[in-house]
Design an enzyme around this catalytic site. Sequence first.
Site, PDB file in Angstrom:
ATOM      1  N   ASP A  54      -0.234  19.679   2.765  1.00 18.94           N
ATOM      2  CA  ASP A  54      -0.146  18.513   3.651  1.00 18.94           C
ATOM      3  C   ASP A  54      -1.540  17.996   4.013  1.00 18.94           C
ATOM      4  O   ASP A  54      -1.842  16.810   3.885  1.00 18.94           O
ATOM      5  CB  ASP A  54       0.556  18.901   4.966  1.00 18.94           C
ATOM      6  CG  ASP A  54       2.016  18.528   4.998  1.00 18.94           C
ATOM      7  OD1 ASP A  54       2.380  17.513   4.390  1.00 18.94           O
ATOM      8  OD2 ASP A  54       2.785  19.238   5.644  1.00 18.94           O
ATOM      9  N   GLU A  79      -0.196  12.114   9.832  1.00 14.94           N
ATOM     10  CA  GLU A  79       0.538  13.088  10.628  1.00 14.94           C
ATOM     11  C   GLU A  79      -0.285  14.322  10.956  1.00 14.94           C
ATOM     12  O   GLU A  79      -0.176  14.883  12.037  1.00 14.94           O
ATOM     13  CB  GLU A  79       1.802  13.520   9.861  1.00 14.94           C
ATOM     14  CG  GLU A  79       2.591  14.598  10.580  1.00 14.94           C
ATOM     15  CD  GLU A  79       3.804  15.070   9.792  1.00 14.94           C
ATOM     16  OE1 GLU A  79       4.616  15.797  10.379  1.00 14.94           O
ATOM     17  OE2 GLU A  79       3.925  14.714   8.611  1.00 14.94           O
ATOM     18  N   ASP A 153       1.922   9.726   5.544  1.00 15.22           N
ATOM     19  CA  ASP A 153       2.640  10.994   5.693  1.00 15.22           C
ATOM     20  C   ASP A 153       2.465  11.734   4.375  1.00 15.22           C
ATOM     21  O   ASP A 153       3.075  11.367   3.366  1.00 15.22           O
ATOM     22  CB  ASP A 153       4.125  10.780   5.989  1.00 15.22           C
ATOM     23  CG  ASP A 153       4.810  12.077   6.426  1.00 15.22           C
ATOM     24  OD1 ASP A 153       4.232  13.157   6.187  1.00 15.22           O
ATOM     25  OD2 ASP A 153       5.920  12.019   6.991  1.00 15.22           O
ATOM     26  N   ILE A 155       3.279  14.747   3.092  1.00 14.44           N
ATOM     27  CA  ILE A 155       4.530  15.266   2.525  1.00 14.44           C
ATOM     28  C   ILE A 155       5.597  15.133   3.606  1.00 14.44           C
ATOM     29  O   ILE A 155       5.674  15.961   4.514  1.00 14.44           O
ATOM     30  CB  ILE A 155       4.429  16.737   2.076  1.00 14.44           C
ATOM     31  CG1 ILE A 155       3.322  16.935   1.053  1.00 14.44           C
ATOM     32  CG2 ILE A 155       5.772  17.189   1.474  1.00 14.44           C
ATOM     33  CD1 ILE A 155       3.165  18.370   0.580  1.00 14.44           C
ATOM     34  N   ASP A 156       6.392  14.087   3.507  1.00 12.98           N
ATOM     35  CA  ASP A 156       7.521  13.946   4.426  1.00 12.98           C
ATOM     36  C   ASP A 156       8.607  14.926   3.992  1.00 12.98           C
ATOM     37  O   ASP A 156       8.775  15.194   2.807  1.00 12.98           O
ATOM     38  CB  ASP A 156       8.057  12.514   4.379  1.00 12.98           C
ATOM     39  CG  ASP A 156       9.139  12.280   5.419  1.00 12.98           C
ATOM     40  OD1 ASP A 156       8.929  12.662   6.585  1.00 12.98           O
ATOM     41  OD2 ASP A 156      10.198  11.725   5.064  1.00 12.98           O
ATOM     42  N   THR A 158       8.604  18.177   5.051  1.00 11.67           N
ATOM     43  CA  THR A 158       7.837  19.390   4.747  1.00 11.67           C
ATOM     44  C   THR A 158       8.728  20.620   4.683  1.00 11.67           C
ATOM     45  O   THR A 158       8.540  21.513   3.851  1.00 11.67           O
ATOM     46  CB  THR A 158       6.741  19.614   5.817  1.00 11.67           C
ATOM     47  OG1 THR A 158       5.974  18.430   5.945  1.00 11.67           O
ATOM     48  CG2 THR A 158       5.831  20.759   5.443  1.00 11.67           C
ATOM     49  N   ASP A 299       6.284   8.130   9.191  1.00 11.49           N
ATOM     50  CA  ASP A 299       7.511   8.288   8.412  1.00 11.49           C
ATOM     51  C   ASP A 299       8.057   6.957   7.916  1.00 11.49           C
ATOM     52  O   ASP A 299       8.665   6.885   6.843  1.00 11.49           O
ATOM     53  CB  ASP A 299       8.621   8.931   9.259  1.00 11.49           C
ATOM     54  CG  ASP A 299       8.328  10.353   9.676  1.00 11.49           C
ATOM     55  OD1 ASP A 299       7.825  11.117   8.831  1.00 11.49           O
ATOM     56  OD2 ASP A 299       8.615  10.707  10.830  1.00 11.49           O
TER      57      ASP A 299
END
Length: 375
Positions: A54, A79, A153, A155-156, A158, A299
């Site tokens: 991330d 994020e 973001d 890695i949405d 996660t 997001d």
Amino acid sequence: MAGLLTALLCASEKSANIARACKREEELFQLLIEEKKGPEKNKKFVQDFKTLADVIIQEVIKHDLEKKFPELASRIAGEESNHFENGLGETIIVKVCKTEQATAELISKVLDGNLKAAGLLAKCIHEDIHIDGPASEELNIDIPIDTIGIWVDPIDSTNQYIKGQFEEKYKSGIHSSGLKSATVLIGVFDRNSGQPIMGVINVPFNDVDPILRWKGKYYWGISYNGTNIHSIPKQPPAHHNLLSIVMSSSEKEDITKALAHLCGDKLYYASGAGYKILCTILGLADAYVVTADTTFKWDTCAPHAILKSVGGGIVNLAKTLAKVKSRSLGVNPELQYKMPDEGSKETEKWANTGGLVAYRSQQHLETIINALSVE
């Protein structure tokens, strides 16, 4: 704007390569997990995780975009915190260094001296990615670079990225869980109006080939000053009267019941806000509904821009319901991205407070809002 879009696409694809590399090396992947604590913990999950993947992906996107557009240096937000703690209790600020070797040495400090794993990541980070984006004549849109901001973001979903596998079972093309729901999201917004204007969604684990190697896919869209252009395939007309809605399995029971009357067996559940909005963009669902404050600006900015480019949008659910109740006229309150929502908590200042509805059709939005307005 062809140059900016191409830069976003390249950054997203490099990010997807990093995500795939981390997942591919199981020993490496186990090293890359640490639990989010305190203000960084998302209340939706009992356990929410931050991975080094991330953090690295977010820093790679920032680094690569700033390299091409230095004026964006202070206007890319995401994020993740880039402060990471290793097994010795040392806090390391993760960043992209000038050379692959220097980046590997820095990452090895996070990985408690694991130079082999750090070298693998550094190689991905410094890899040159080339993508032929849309031609300049196709994107004859003048967006002043000094008026934009970017939400990332890395890695949405996660949670699914960490524990998920490639799920072969799905309903109407929608995967309820697994790696398919993990997405890289890069969204551009107008800092004056707060409206999303350009978005890229990259799905690193879109498919697997015959020898079980993951293959990705990306989507993009631009909506600015009345011009809409996108990469989304044209959708065939629907041959059913029921709405199809995708939502979280943790949604409130009364909301689920209210929407079930509209959907019948076309009420679907899936993980990841970005993925659920992508399902709406692709026409796999007519809308995505969430009532809790569990989605954030990072997001929704990218998929919101793409939705706008295909004629849809994302509204603040609570404000839209209040507007209907008071019989107010005017446009519905679309999400904005330049400032925290009114009433947001300090620890979750960038949450989309009041829930949201992502939709492809104004008619579908009105049907959903009317159903949820019934007391």
